[in-house]
Scaffold this motif. Sequence first.
Motif, PDB file in Angstrom:
ATOM      1  N   LEU A   4     -12.496  18.329  12.217  1.00 33.87           N
ATOM      2  CA  LEU A   4     -11.934  19.554  11.654  1.00 33.87           C
ATOM      3  C   LEU A   4     -11.806  20.635  12.720  1.00 33.87           C
ATOM      4  O   LEU A   4     -12.558  20.660  13.690  1.00 33.87           O
ATOM      5  N   GLN A   8     -10.896  25.277   9.664  1.00 33.67           N
ATOM      6  CA  GLN A   8     -11.139  24.425   8.500  1.00 33.67           C
ATOM      7  C   GLN A   8     -12.628  24.386   8.152  1.00 33.67           C
ATOM      8  O   GLN A   8     -12.996  24.408   6.981  1.00 33.67           O
ATOM      9  N   ASN A  46      -3.928  24.560   5.670  1.00 31.21           N
ATOM     10  CA  ASN A  46      -5.263  24.053   5.983  1.00 31.21           C
ATOM     11  C   ASN A  46      -6.034  23.697   4.719  1.00 31.21           C
ATOM     12  O   ASN A  46      -6.751  22.692   4.690  1.00 31.21           O
ATOM     13  N   GLU A  49      -4.628  20.412   3.616  1.00 37.94           N
ATOM     14  CA  GLU A  49      -5.115  19.303   4.445  1.00 37.94           C
ATOM     15  C   GLU A  49      -6.541  18.908   4.048  1.00 37.94           C
ATOM     16  O   GLU A  49      -6.869  17.723   3.982  1.00 37.94           O
ATOM     17  N   LEU A  50      -7.379  19.894   3.749  1.00 44.81           N
ATOM     18  CA  LEU A  50      -8.747  19.591   3.315  1.00 44.81           C
ATOM     19  C   LEU A  50      -8.762  18.892   1.962  1.00 44.81           C
ATOM     20  O   LEU A  50      -9.633  18.057   1.701  1.00 44.81           O
TER      21      LEU A  50
END
Length: 108
Positions: A4, A8, A46, A49-50
């Motif tokens: 990460l 993040q 972000n 994406e997590l």
Amino acid sequence: MQELTAFQRDLLYVIADLDRPYGLGIKRELESYYGSDVNHGRLYPNLDELVEEDYLQKEALDDRTNAYRLTDAGRDLIDRRRDWEDDKLDGETSTASTEDGENIAATQ
């Protein structure tokens, strides 16, 4: 957590701390910590994406607002990072001075 970015990682920590984390609340918390604006174009990709990596779960609060929460994998990631940090800080060194002003490293 090495995969990460620092941003993040900060997102995960903020979400873990907030009672009801949603986009704008997360943004405000980060801005308070960073002391500067957080761009929407940075925040939401972000977060997405997590979610894709299964560290967060996203759910709609209403037509415009999403709430986020850590998944078990996200919580585990934070726990492992904190264990690693604790391990590294156990061997922390500090600088002390001798009577003549010479700096020496002391293990705490």
